[in-house]
Design a protein around this motif. Structure first.
Motif, PDB file in Angstrom:
ATOM      1  N   ALA A   1       0.800  -1.225   0.000  1.00 25.94           N
ATOM      2  CA  ALA A   1       0.000   0.000   0.000  1.00 25.94           C
ATOM      3  C   ALA A   1       0.831   1.273   0.000  1.00 25.94           C
ATOM      4  CB  ALA A   1      -0.931   0.001   1.213  1.00 25.94           C
ATOM      5  N   VAL A   2       2.031   1.226   0.577  1.00 22.35           N
ATOM      6  CA  VAL A   2       2.848   2.434   0.681  1.00 22.35           C
ATOM      7  C   VAL A   2       3.332   2.850  -0.704  1.00 22.35           C
ATOM      8  CG1 VAL A   2       4.951   3.432   1.645  1.00 22.35           C
ATOM      9  CG2 VAL A   2       3.560   1.895   3.031  1.00 22.35           C
ATOM     10  N   ASP A   3       3.263   4.149  -0.966  1.00 24.15           N
ATOM     11  CA  ASP A   3       3.706   4.724  -2.243  1.00 24.15           C
ATOM     12  C   ASP A   3       2.825   4.345  -3.420  1.00 24.15           C
ATOM     13  OD1 ASP A   3       5.824   6.449  -1.636  1.00 24.15           O
ATOM     14  OD2 ASP A   3       7.248   4.805  -1.510  1.00 24.15           O
ATOM     15  N   THR A   4       1.603   3.950  -3.157  1.00 25.02           N
ATOM     16  CA  THR A   4       0.674   3.660  -4.248  1.00 25.02           C
ATOM     17  C   THR A   4      -0.034   4.941  -4.688  1.00 25.02           C
ATOM     18  OG1 THR A   4      -0.937   3.004  -2.558  1.00 25.02           O
ATOM     19  CG2 THR A   4       0.291   1.251  -3.661  1.00 25.02           C
ATOM     20  N   ALA A   5      -0.662   4.866  -5.850  1.00 25.42           N
ATOM     21  CA  ALA A   5      -1.323   6.043  -6.418  1.00 25.42           C
ATOM     22  C   ALA A   5      -2.538   6.443  -5.600  1.00 25.42           C
ATOM     23  CB  ALA A   5      -1.745   5.743  -7.859  1.00 25.42           C
TER      24      ALA A   5
ATOM     25  N   THR B   1     -11.450   1.124   6.029  1.00 23.15           N
ATOM     26  CA  THR B   1     -10.199   1.398   5.323  1.00 23.15           C
ATOM     27  C   THR B   1      -9.315   0.160   5.282  1.00 23.15           C
ATOM     28  OG1 THR B   1     -10.341   3.680   6.118  1.00 23.15           O
ATOM     29  CG2 THR B   1      -8.253   2.982   5.158  1.00 23.15           C
ATOM     30  N   MET B   2      -9.283  -0.592   6.371  1.00 18.56           N
ATOM     31  CA  MET B   2      -8.506  -1.829   6.372  1.00 18.56           C
ATOM     32  C   MET B   2      -9.057  -2.792   5.333  1.00 18.56           C
ATOM     33  SD  MET B   2      -5.851  -3.064   7.978  1.00 18.56           S
ATOM     34  CE  MET B   2      -5.125  -4.207   6.806  1.00 18.56           C
ATOM     35  N   ALA B   3     -10.366  -2.863   5.193  1.00 14.72           N
ATOM     36  CA  ALA B   3     -10.968  -3.726   4.181  1.00 14.72           C
ATOM     37  C   ALA B   3     -10.578  -3.267   2.774  1.00 14.72           C
ATOM     38  CB  ALA B   3     -12.487  -3.744   4.330  1.00 14.72           C
ATOM     39  N   LEU B   4     -10.523  -1.955   2.551  1.00 14.26           N
ATOM     40  CA  LEU B   4     -10.085  -1.432   1.256  1.00 14.26           C
ATOM     41  C   LEU B   4      -8.636  -1.811   0.973  1.00 14.26           C
ATOM     42  CD1 LEU B   4     -11.599   2.180   1.297  1.00 14.26           C
ATOM     43  CD2 LEU B   4     -12.325   0.273  -0.150  1.00 14.26           C
ATOM     44  N   LEU B   5      -7.775  -1.679   1.982  1.00 10.58           N
ATOM     45  CA  LEU B   5      -6.359  -2.026   1.809  1.00 10.58           C
ATOM     46  C   LEU B   5      -6.199  -3.506   1.473  1.00 10.58           C
ATOM     47  CD1 LEU B   5      -4.818  -0.034   4.805  1.00 10.58           C
ATOM     48  CD2 LEU B   5      -4.494   0.475   2.373  1.00 10.58           C
ATOM     49  N   GLU B   6      -6.959  -4.345   2.151  1.00 12.02           N
ATOM     50  CA  GLU B   6      -6.856  -5.782   1.899  1.00 12.02           C
ATOM     51  C   GLU B   6      -7.377  -6.144   0.511  1.00 12.02           C
ATOM     52  OE1 GLU B   6      -8.962  -7.105   5.338  1.00 12.02           O
ATOM     53  OE2 GLU B   6      -7.115  -7.408   6.513  1.00 12.02           O
ATOM     54  N   ALA B   7      -8.420  -5.461   0.058  1.00 19.01           N
ATOM     55  CA  ALA B   7      -8.925  -5.712  -1.298  1.00 19.01           C
ATOM     56  C   ALA B   7      -7.896  -5.288  -2.340  1.00 19.01           C
ATOM     57  CB  ALA B   7     -10.243  -4.963  -1.512  1.00 19.01           C
ATOM     58  N   ASP B   8      -7.263  -4.142  -2.128  1.00 16.06           N
ATOM     59  CA  ASP B   8      -6.203  -3.700  -3.038  1.00 16.06           C
ATOM     60  C   ASP B   8      -5.038  -4.690  -3.034  1.00 16.06           C
ATOM     61  OD1 ASP B   8      -7.589  -1.455  -3.781  1.00 16.06           O
ATOM     62  OD2 ASP B   8      -6.495  -0.077  -2.466  1.00 16.06           O
TER      63      ASP B   8
ATOM     64  N   LEU C   1       8.205   5.458  -4.627  1.00 13.18           N
ATOM     65  CA  LEU C   1       7.750   5.836  -5.967  1.00 13.18           C
ATOM     66  C   LEU C   1       7.047   7.185  -5.954  1.00 13.18           C
ATOM     67  CD1 LEU C   1       7.421   5.037  -8.955  1.00 13.18           C
ATOM     68  CD2 LEU C   1       5.281   3.906  -8.312  1.00 13.18           C
ATOM     69  N   ALA C   2       6.256   7.433  -4.915  1.00 17.90           N
ATOM     70  CA  ALA C   2       5.529   8.702  -4.849  1.00 17.90           C
ATOM     71  C   ALA C   2       6.493   9.883  -4.808  1.00 17.90           C
ATOM     72  CB  ALA C   2       4.615   8.719  -3.624  1.00 17.90           C
ATOM     73  N   GLU C   3       7.625   9.724  -4.125  1.00 17.88           N
ATOM     74  CA  GLU C   3       8.619  10.795  -4.077  1.00 17.88           C
ATOM     75  C   GLU C   3       9.209  11.027  -5.466  1.00 17.88           C
ATOM     76  OE1 GLU C   3      11.582  10.353  -1.032  1.00 17.88           O
ATOM     77  OE2 GLU C   3      10.131   9.487   0.357  1.00 17.88           O
ATOM     78  N   ALA C   4       9.477   9.945  -6.180  1.00 14.10           N
ATOM     79  CA  ALA C   4      10.028  10.078  -7.531  1.00 14.10           C
ATOM     80  C   ALA C   4       9.046  10.797  -8.449  1.00 14.10           C
ATOM     81  CB  ALA C   4      10.372   8.699  -8.092  1.00 14.10           C
ATOM     82  N   VAL C   5       7.752  10.459  -8.325  1.00 12.58           N
ATOM     83  CA  VAL C   5       6.739  11.119  -9.146  1.00 12.58           C
ATOM     84  C   VAL C   5       6.652  12.597  -8.797  1.00 12.58           C
ATOM     85  CG1 VAL C   5       4.267  11.238  -9.636  1.00 12.58           C
ATOM     86  CG2 VAL C   5       5.417   9.012  -9.543  1.00 12.58           C
ATOM     87  N   ALA C   6       6.711  12.912  -7.499  1.00 16.53           N
ATOM     88  CA  ALA C   6       6.638  14.314  -7.077  1.00 16.53           C
ATOM     89  C   ALA C   6       7.828  15.114  -7.589  1.00 16.53           C
ATOM     90  CB  ALA C   6       6.560  14.385  -5.551  1.00 16.53           C
TER      91      ALA C   6
ATOM     92  N   LEU D   1      10.992 -12.082 -17.692  1.00 10.89           N
ATOM     93  CA  LEU D   1      10.947 -10.865 -16.872  1.00 10.89           C
ATOM     94  C   LEU D   1       9.752 -10.030 -17.284  1.00 10.89           C
ATOM     95  CD1 LEU D   1      13.859  -8.649 -15.724  1.00 10.89           C
ATOM     96  CD2 LEU D   1      11.980  -7.557 -16.964  1.00 10.89           C
ATOM     97  N   ASP D   2       9.046  -9.485 -16.293  1.00 12.57           N
ATOM     98  CA  ASP D   2       7.907  -8.624 -16.585  1.00 12.57           C
ATOM     99  C   ASP D   2       7.640  -7.730 -15.379  1.00 12.57           C
ATOM    100  OD1 ASP D   2       5.867  -7.504 -18.019  1.00 12.57           O
ATOM    101  OD2 ASP D   2       4.468  -9.171 -17.756  1.00 12.57           O
ATOM    102  N   ARG D   3       6.974  -6.623 -15.639  1.00 12.53           N
ATOM    103  CA  ARG D   3       6.553  -5.728 -14.564  1.00 12.53           C
ATOM    104  C   ARG D   3       5.168  -6.146 -14.089  1.00 12.53           C
ATOM    105  NH1 ARG D   3       5.520   0.849 -15.076  1.00 12.53           N
ATOM    106  NH2 ARG D   3       4.878   1.178 -12.895  1.00 12.53           N
ATOM    107  N   VAL D   4       4.978  -6.139 -12.773  1.00  7.63           N
ATOM    108  CA  VAL D   4       3.649  -6.360 -12.227  1.00  7.63           C
ATOM    109  C   VAL D   4       2.820  -5.124 -12.562  1.00  7.63           C
ATOM    110  CG1 VAL D   4       2.283  -6.774 -10.156  1.00  7.63           C
ATOM    111  CG2 VAL D   4       4.554  -7.797 -10.373  1.00  7.63           C
ATOM    112  N   SER D   5       1.695  -5.314 -13.228  1.00  7.18           N
ATOM    113  CA  SER D   5       0.894  -4.221 -13.767  1.00  7.18           C
ATOM    114  C   SER D   5       0.587  -3.152 -12.717  1.00  7.18           C
ATOM    115  CB  SER D   5      -0.416  -4.784 -14.325  1.00  7.18           C
ATOM    116  OG  SER D   5      -1.248  -3.757 -14.790  1.00  7.18           O
ATOM    117  N   ASP D   6       0.794  -1.864 -13.099  1.00  4.08           N
ATOM    118  CA  ASP D   6       0.488  -0.724 -12.230  1.00  4.08           C
ATOM    119  C   ASP D   6       1.209  -0.803 -10.887  1.00  4.08           C
ATOM    120  OD1 ASP D   6      -1.321   0.274 -14.154  1.00  4.08           O
ATOM    121  OD2 ASP D   6      -2.900  -1.019 -13.367  1.00  4.08           O
ATOM    122  N   SER D   7       2.409  -1.334 -10.907  1.00  3.97           N
ATOM    123  CA  SER D   7       3.135  -1.574  -9.663  1.00  3.97           C
ATOM    124  C   SER D   7       4.593  -1.167  -9.829  1.00  3.97           C
ATOM    125  CB  SER D   7       3.043  -3.063  -9.306  1.00  3.97           C
ATOM    126  OG  SER D   7       4.005  -3.428  -8.352  1.00  3.97           O
ATOM    127  N   PRO D   8       5.273  -0.817  -8.737  1.00  2.82           N
ATOM    128  CA  PRO D   8       6.709  -0.550  -8.821  1.00  2.82           C
ATOM    129  C   PRO D   8       7.553  -1.809  -8.728  1.00  2.82           C
ATOM    130  CG  PRO D   8       5.958  -0.065  -6.611  1.00  2.82           C
ATOM    131  CD  PRO D   8       4.738  -0.494  -7.397  1.00  2.82           C
TER     132      PRO D   8
END
Length: 306
Positions: free
Chosen positions: A19-23, A151-158, A195-200, A230-237
């Protein structure tokens, strides 16, 4: 820390949530808006307590993206995970009086309800702050507890969505003739942290180009003809690499070196977690989960918390 788990277990629980540094997500923004309204507070946060910082998944009434953990009231709140942690006047509490946002008058009142996993590990809080000393009503306290559970339920679903995407990312590595190699394989996760710092700092488009360049750099260390994938996990760092064959360790060393070199060149925070399969046909996601644990330990070591 609560007696049901160590700080390392709590941090691992947070790492597993991804969850940390997510969009930004409007659902979490809604949580803070509701918290601010119900609790009649100018500031409301969904705060995640990482190794050395508190990072705000969502916020209302505050421009900061994060603060050092050393000045986070939420860090105290998570030590009592079963109840709302309330401080009627932060300026009168010696634990918090010297915090900069207390000293400058931004916050005098704090109330936060920890978000806890099924194992009782508190990963952060839903909290409210006010510039005036005060207390919550019983109804407001109940609402804050409810918002924490939501909010915890939202985090777990994500989190479940992330692991489904990780499974999609590694699935092709289990297919084809090369995947039938009789030798156990290695699976590496390369994660771009903060990642959020890099985007900022660089902007979203520039950061995405940087991640694409990282993928290309790491891909050059693999041998697809030997069954590497090798592949990137979609929408993920996260980038996942599966390296096969009896001589895969030199390629693994090259992959690590390329990640270190790229991080140094571009001033990024990159960490690598690796696991070896027990058998040539072991389930890829089982190996991924062990590599994920190794990644968490690597991040602990880098932060000096191992």
């Amino acid at each position: 820390m609560n007696d049901r788990g160590s700080e390392s277990a709590r941090q691992r629980a947070l790492d597993k949530l991804k969850a940390v540094d997510t969009a930004a997500n409007p659902l979490y923004d809604d949580v803070t808006r509701i918290a601010a309204t119900v609790c009649d507070a100018p500031i409301a946060l969904v705060s995640l307590i990482d190794r050395d910082r508190q990072w705000f998944k969502a916020k209302t009434g505050l421009d900061l993206a994060q603060t050092p953990r050393s000045i986070a009231v939420c860090d105290h709140a998570i030590r009592e995970p079963d109840e709302v942690f309330e401080v009627s006047d932060l300026a009168q509490d010696p634990r918090f009086a010297d915090f900069p946002y207390v000293a400058d008058g931004t916050a005098r009142f704090y109330a936060g309800m920890p978000m806890t996993t099924a194992d009782g590990d508190a990963v952060g809080t839903v909290c409210v702050l006010d510039a005036q000393p005060r207390r919550l009503t019983d109804e407001q306290r109940d609402a804050l507890e409810a918002l924490s559970r939501v909010t915890m339920a939202l985090l777990e679903a994500d989190c479940r969505r992330h692991y489904r995407k990780a499974a999609d990312a590694v699935e092709p590595a289990a297919q084809g003739e090369a995947a039938q190699c009789a030798e156990p394989f290695h699976l590496a996760i390369v994660r771009l942290d903060r990642l959020a710092e890099a985007v900022a700092e660089r902007g979203e488009r520039a950061t995405e180009k940087l991640v694409a360049a990282l993928v290309a750099e790491l891909e050059s260390c693999t041998e697809p003809g030997l069954g590497d994938y090798l592949d990137r996990v979609s929408d993920s760092p996260e980038i996942v690499a599966v390296l096969r064959g009896p001589n895969d360790e030199p390629r693994l060393d090259r992959l690590r070196a390329a990640a270190d070199r790229f991080a140094s060149q571009h001033r990024l925070s990159l960490h690598v977690g690796v696991s070896e399969a027990n058998t040539a046909d072991e389930n890829l996601m089982a190996v991924y989960l062990r590599a994920d644990e190794a990644l968490s330990r690597a991040r602990d070591a880098a932060a000096g918390t191992a």
